[in-house]
Design an enzyme around this catalytic site. Structure first.
Site, PDB file in Angstrom:
ATOM      1  N   ASN A 301      -4.065   2.900  -3.775  1.00 14.72           N
ATOM      2  CA  ASN A 301      -3.278   3.333  -2.612  1.00 14.72           C
ATOM      3  C   ASN A 301      -2.015   3.998  -3.125  1.00 14.72           C
ATOM      4  O   ASN A 301      -1.286   3.415  -3.938  1.00 14.72           O
ATOM      5  CB  ASN A 301      -2.930   2.146  -1.714  1.00 14.72           C
ATOM      6  CG  ASN A 301      -2.216   2.577  -0.448  1.00 14.72           C
ATOM      7  OD1 ASN A 301      -1.058   2.985  -0.481  1.00 14.72           O
ATOM      8  ND2 ASN A 301      -2.897   2.486   0.681  1.00 14.72           N
ATOM      9  N   SER A 324      -6.244   5.040   2.067  1.00 10.17           N
ATOM     10  CA  SER A 324      -5.089   5.310   2.912  1.00 10.17           C
ATOM     11  C   SER A 324      -5.042   4.260   4.010  1.00 10.17           C
ATOM     12  O   SER A 324      -6.038   4.035   4.711  1.00 10.17           O
ATOM     13  CB  SER A 324      -5.188   6.715   3.519  1.00 10.17           C
ATOM     14  OG  SER A 324      -3.996   7.067   4.172  1.00 10.17           O
ATOM     15  N   GLU A 325      -3.882   3.615   4.186  1.00 12.81           N
ATOM     16  CA  GLU A 325      -3.818   2.431   5.041  1.00 12.81           C
ATOM     17  C   GLU A 325      -4.028   2.719   6.520  1.00 12.81           C
ATOM     18  O   GLU A 325      -4.186   1.773   7.314  1.00 12.81           O
ATOM     19  CB  GLU A 325      -2.504   1.669   4.832  1.00 12.81           C
ATOM     20  CG  GLU A 325      -1.238   2.431   5.132  1.00 12.81           C
ATOM     21  CD  GLU A 325      -0.598   3.021   3.884  1.00 12.81           C
ATOM     22  OE1 GLU A 325       0.641   3.065   3.824  1.00 12.81           O
ATOM     23  OE2 GLU A 325      -1.343   3.445   2.974  1.00 12.81           O
ATOM     24  N   ASN A 326      -4.045   3.979   6.920  1.00 12.72           N
ATOM     25  CA  ASN A 326      -4.342   4.281   8.318  1.00 12.72           C
ATOM     26  C   ASN A 326      -5.832   4.282   8.615  1.00 12.72           C
ATOM     27  O   ASN A 326      -6.242   4.547   9.742  1.00 12.72           O
ATOM     28  CB  ASN A 326      -3.738   5.627   8.725  1.00 12.72           C
ATOM     29  CG  ASN A 326      -4.248   6.789   7.902  1.00 12.72           C
ATOM     30  OD1 ASN A 326      -4.237   6.727   6.674  1.00 12.72           O
ATOM     31  ND2 ASN A 326      -4.672   7.849   8.547  1.00 12.72           N
TER      32      ASN A 326
END
Length: 497
Positions: A301, A324-326
């Site tokens: 990340n 990607s944290e979304n």
């Protein structure tokens, strides 16, 4: 007596008519003043723009909005902030929304800042009937210890602060108790839906939408395309209709892109054969050194800015998968001119592309990967780091309020955390400190610090060890620019760029 098939059709018609609304205006008409809303979307991606517009026209006020962020000043939930219809935001990120920041700092808005992964899990838990849970995220920070300003007075003094949160120890590690979130209504957006309320999301627009949908007592969904039952294959449905109470086809969609980012055309030549290589800038040195941390097969990340640039220098023969944290795994490069997709962005709100084998998922699923130690490496920026790996990168009280976003979750995961930053601030003061002066993002979380001058190994008990230095500086110069004490490795080498 009604025959079975006729009865089924009669029930079906009633079922359909009870969920399908002719317009967004009618779908939100009964949302009262003082309602608590769970609103899907990430940045401007996947936001229920028609429902938000209708809610603005309705005039409902004194609202509490639970949403990762509030869009931008003139789009998304920013529209409701402009008209002072929102009393409180529960969010992880203020970002570049100047109205949001101004209202918060001048007392016009209550704000409960919550780590992004914690926010997603609180919503997920609320929808699943789980009243509370424990997470390592935010332990040792003022989010856990309390005292974060929730509301300011008009003169800038603090009117309301957050409470301390319960902490328990499991298997030698500290965890923070977080309570679930539910709302009176959920406002969510999907790509397709059927009249039963079954929803299909597209690309990274899934993000917070499924979690918000489940957390509301009444879920109102808007879709780009509304179809009849059976037109969506059961296996392609992301959110079953049991969670959706009302559905409406959006009248129109702007689908604004917050940060249109395009790939740069590759250079057709490399200059004169006899040209001497250019001296690396400090930023380039940081980027190239950070890329040396990539190992084959890693899930990684990357924070926005310098960390993201490191992906341009992945060593030959090394394959890494970017998370990607979304809600995107297998993130590809920026799109070419004319190929940007508003539904496909990274956590920095930039347009990106897929790679073969990419996958998308909800925000709660994304942070389950992070919290569950399935992501091997996190690289992110910082405002300050101390000698034992405490990190501060999300707020300058009373001045800059960006929010922590997903940073607190990422650095609390227990995986390797690498900080990339300039060694000193613009004022010339060291950012590698004996003690952090700003509110912490995480305590004892940093594994490695990379600046343009040096690379430090970080131990939570032994402190800093200088393991690499820029060939342009001496150890004495690094010492003069470093507030924190450090040891010098007997195997000190020049930075590997």
């Amino acid at each position: 007596m009604i025959r079975g098939s006729n009865l089924c059709r009669a029930v079906l018609r009633r079922y359909q008519s009870s969920k399908v609304f002719p317009s967004a205006k009618e779908a939100v008409a009964d949302i009262p003043n003082g309602a608590k809303l769970c609103v899907g979307g990430f940045g401007l991606c996947g936001i229920p723009e028609n429902l938000i517009g209708a809610l603005r026209e309705s005039g409902a006020s004194d609202l509490t909005c639970v949403s990762n962020n509030a869009g931008v000043d003139d789009f998304g939930l920013g529209l409701l902030l402009q008209t002072n219809q929102v009393r409180k935001m529960i969010s992880s990120y203020v970002g570049e929304n100047k109205t949001f920041e101004r209202l918060y700092l001048t007392g016009g808005l209550e704000v409960e800042l919550t780590p992004q992964g914690t926010l997603a899990e609180r919503l997920r838990a609320g929808g699943a009937g789980i009243p509370a849970f424990y997470t390592p995220t935010a332990y040792g920070t003022n989010i856990q210890e309390g005292g974060v300003p929730v509301k300011y007075n008009a003169d800038g003094s603090v009117a309301i602060t957050s409470d301390a949160k319960e902490v328990r120890e499991f298997n030698g590690r500290h965890y923070v108790m977080e309570e679930a979130i539910t709302g009176d209504f959920s406002l969510v957006k999907a790509w397709k839906g059927d009249t039963h309320g079954n929803l299909v999301f597209r690309a990274s627009s899934k993000n917070f939408n499924p979690d918000c949908a489940k957390a509301g007592k009444i879920c109102i969904a808007e879709v780009e395309e509304l179809v009849e039952p059976g037109e969506l294959a059961p296996d392609e449905i992301h959110l079953p209709g049991i969670y959706v109470n009302r559905i409406v086809q959006g009248a129109s969609y702007e689908k604004r892109i917050e940060r249109l980012t395009l790939s740069k055309p590759s250079s057709s030549g490399s200059g004169d054969a006899g040209e001497a290589p250019k001296k690396l800038s400090g930023r380039d040195r940081i980027v190239r050194r950070a890329a040396k941390e990539f190992k084959d097969g890693m899930y990684v990340n990357l924070g926005i800015g310098v960390p993201t640039l490191a992906s341009n220098h992945i060593p030959p023969g090394v394959h890494v998968v970017l998370q990607s944290e979304n809600g995107l795994l297998g993130m590809g490069p920026y799109p070419k001119e004319g190929e940007a997709d508003a539904d496909l962005i990274n956590a920095g709100k930039e347009t990106v592309t897929y790679l073969p084998g990419s996958s998308t998922f909800s925000s709660s699923e994304s942070f389950a990967m992070i919290r569950g130690k399935h992501v091997d490496l996190t690289i992110l920026g910082a405002l300050e780091v101390n000698e034992f790996g405490d990190l501060a990168n999300w707020i300058i009280p009373g001045k800059m309020v960006k929010g922590m976003g997903g940073a607190m979750d990422l650095v609390s995961s227990g995986n390797k955390v690498v900080v990339t930053m300039e060694h000193c601030s613009k004022a010339g003061t060291s950012k590698v400190l004996k003690n952090c002066s700003l509110p912490l993002t995480g305590k004892n979380v940093v594994s490695l610090i990379i600046t343009e001058l040096a690379v430090f190994d970080v131990s939570p008990t032994e402190g800093l060890t200088l393991i690499e230095k820029s060939p342009d500086v001496t150890v004495e110069e690094i010492t003069a620019k470093t507030d924190a004490p450090f040891k010098v490795s007997p195997n000190l080498i020049d930075m590997q760029c």
